[in-house]
Design an enzyme around this catalytic site. Structure first.
Site, PDB file in Angstrom:
ATOM      1  N   CYS A  11      41.070  41.062  49.275  1.00  0.00           N
ATOM      2  CA  CYS A  11      41.846  39.859  49.631  1.00  0.00           C
ATOM      3  C   CYS A  11      42.153  39.023  48.394  1.00  0.00           C
ATOM      4  O   CYS A  11      43.131  38.267  48.382  1.00  0.00           O
ATOM      5  CB  CYS A  11      41.123  39.033  50.693  1.00  0.00           C
ATOM      6  SG  CYS A  11      39.511  38.414  50.212  1.00  0.00           S
ATOM      7  N   HIS A  44      36.833  42.067  45.963  1.00  0.00           N
ATOM      8  CA  HIS A  44      37.422  41.744  47.262  1.00  0.00           C
ATOM      9  C   HIS A  44      38.927  42.007  47.228  1.00  0.00           C
ATOM     10  O   HIS A  44      39.644  41.404  46.429  1.00  0.00           O
ATOM     11  CB  HIS A  44      37.162  40.271  47.598  1.00  0.00           C
ATOM     12  CG  HIS A  44      35.707  39.983  47.872  1.00  0.00           C
ATOM     13  ND1 HIS A  44      35.260  39.559  49.100  1.00  0.00           N
ATOM     14  CD2 HIS A  44      34.614  40.094  47.087  1.00  0.00           C
ATOM     15  CE1 HIS A  44      33.942  39.407  49.053  1.00  0.00           C
ATOM     16  NE2 HIS A  44      33.528  39.716  47.841  1.00  0.00           N
ATOM     17  N   GLN A  89      30.086  37.998  51.771  1.00  0.00           N
ATOM     18  CA  GLN A  89      29.182  38.669  50.831  1.00  0.00           C
ATOM     19  C   GLN A  89      27.832  37.939  50.748  1.00  0.00           C
ATOM     20  O   GLN A  89      26.776  38.568  50.665  1.00  0.00           O
ATOM     21  CB  GLN A  89      29.847  38.753  49.458  1.00  0.00           C
ATOM     22  CG  GLN A  89      29.016  39.566  48.469  1.00  0.00           C
ATOM     23  CD  GLN A  89      29.699  39.713  47.136  1.00  0.00           C
ATOM     24  OE1 GLN A  89      30.913  39.769  47.054  1.00  0.00           O
ATOM     25  NE2 GLN A  89      28.917  39.785  46.071  1.00  0.00           N
ATOM     26  N   CYS A 105      35.797  41.632  54.688  1.00  0.00           N
ATOM     27  CA  CYS A 105      35.622  40.183  54.653  1.00  0.00           C
ATOM     28  C   CYS A 105      36.092  39.591  55.982  1.00  0.00           C
ATOM     29  O   CYS A 105      37.087  40.025  56.561  1.00  0.00           O
ATOM     30  CB  CYS A 105      36.358  39.554  53.473  1.00  0.00           C
ATOM     31  SG  CYS A 105      38.068  39.124  53.773  1.00  0.00           S
ATOM     32  N   GLU A 106      35.344  38.626  56.456  1.00  0.00           N
ATOM     33  CA  GLU A 106      35.662  38.083  57.776  1.00  0.00           C
ATOM     34  C   GLU A 106      36.846  37.129  57.742  1.00  0.00           C
ATOM     35  O   GLU A 106      37.382  36.771  58.785  1.00  0.00           O
ATOM     36  CB  GLU A 106      34.435  37.405  58.393  1.00  0.00           C
ATOM     37  CG  GLU A 106      34.008  36.120  57.729  1.00  0.00           C
ATOM     38  CD  GLU A 106      32.776  35.504  58.419  1.00  0.00           C
ATOM     39  OE1 GLU A 106      32.077  36.221  59.143  1.00  0.00           O
ATOM     40  OE2 GLU A 106      32.548  34.305  58.213  1.00  0.00           O
ATOM     41  N   HIS A 107      37.247  36.713  56.563  1.00  0.00           N
ATOM     42  CA  HIS A 107      38.384  35.794  56.478  1.00  0.00           C
ATOM     43  C   HIS A 107      39.722  36.517  56.589  1.00  0.00           C
ATOM     44  O   HIS A 107      40.689  35.965  57.088  1.00  0.00           O
ATOM     45  CB  HIS A 107      38.351  35.016  55.153  1.00  0.00           C
ATOM     46  CG  HIS A 107      37.167  34.100  55.056  1.00  0.00           C
ATOM     47  ND1 HIS A 107      36.545  33.802  53.861  1.00  0.00           N
ATOM     48  CD2 HIS A 107      36.484  33.444  56.015  1.00  0.00           C
ATOM     49  CE1 HIS A 107      35.536  32.982  54.097  1.00  0.00           C
ATOM     50  NE2 HIS A 107      35.465  32.747  55.386  1.00  0.00           N
ATOM     51  N   HIS A 108      39.783  37.740  56.076  1.00  0.00           N
ATOM     52  CA  HIS A 108      41.061  38.464  56.049  1.00  0.00           C
ATOM     53  C   HIS A 108      40.982  39.850  56.692  1.00  0.00           C
ATOM     54  O   HIS A 108      41.987  40.530  56.793  1.00  0.00           O
ATOM     55  CB  HIS A 108      41.543  38.630  54.601  1.00  0.00           C
ATOM     56  CG  HIS A 108      41.668  37.327  53.865  1.00  0.00           C
ATOM     57  ND1 HIS A 108      40.654  36.794  53.101  1.00  0.00           N
ATOM     58  CD2 HIS A 108      42.684  36.444  53.802  1.00  0.00           C
ATOM     59  CE1 HIS A 108      41.039  35.636  52.595  1.00  0.00           C
ATOM     60  NE2 HIS A 108      42.266  35.389  53.000  1.00  0.00           N
TER      61      HIS A 108
HETATM   62 ZN   LIG Z   1      38.811  37.622  52.268  1.00  0.00          ZN
END
Ligand SMILES: [Zn+2]
Length: 190
Positions: free
Chosen positions: A149, A147, A119, A78-81
């Site tokens: 995260c 996920h 996603q 995931c690009e956020h975490h």
């Molecule tokens: Zn994430």
């Protein structure tokens, strides 16, 4: 462009220090090297050419029936975490004369999964690539994923599965086609 493994190795060493660790202790001595190589692999989709992935594995076939490939294993970040999400992709398409070799669909999913992703975007990129590559009449892609995260931190929802879908062409325009796809794919936890 190759991943800058040397730089990632050095940054990982600094990251270990920032986390309060000692990068010199025995168990961590080779960690920066391992992390750099792992990250280079896990983001290799940025450096993969779609044409080479597909190479020679599109076949002429005069069927107009829906082709379904279910349960393609999927691992992404995931690009956020920058934490993994993983699950399965289900793909359906209606060809206009060209079909994929089955293993190539899995390679295509890998190519887009091995990047920092959302996603939702991954699902759309896979459907659009299939649509454009074989000029399909319609494409449906569903991805079910968990996920880390969410599972390891934050809301800590261990059992939640995120489901995304992208439909193009007849899969978008025809409710009957869309329902056939969803019925064939079914939905079960990743
Ligand atoms: Zn994430």
């Amino acid at each position: 462009m190759a991943a800058d493994v040397d730089r990632i190795r050095e940054l990982t060493r600094e990251l270990l220090i920032a986390l309060g660790e000692d990068p010199g202790r025995e168990g961590l001595q080779k960690t920066p090297e391992r992390v750099a190589r792992a990250l280079a692999f896990l983001t290799s989709g940025y450096r993969t050419d779609l044409a080479k992935v597909i190479n020679n594995a599109i076949f002429t076939q005069s069927t107009n029936s829906m082709v379904i490939v279910k349960n393609i294993e999927l691992y992404s970040l995931c690009e956020h975490h920058m934490l993994p999400f993983f699950g399965r992709a289900h793909i359906g398409y209606i060809p206009t004369g060209k079909v994929f070799g089955v293993s190539k669909l899995a390679r295509l999913v890998d190519m887009y999964a091995r990047r920092l992703q959302l996603q939702e975007r991954l699902t759309e990129q896979v459907s659009q690539a299939i649509m454009e590559t074989i000029d399909a009449r319609g494409v449906g892609v569903m991805i079910e994923a968990r996920h880390l995260c969410m599972m390891m931190r934050g809301v800590e929802k261990q059992n939640s599965v995120m489901v995304t879908s992208s439909v193009l062409g007849t899969f978008r325009d025809s409710q009957a086609t869309r329902e056939e796809f969803l019925a064939l794919v079914g939905t079960r936890p990743a």
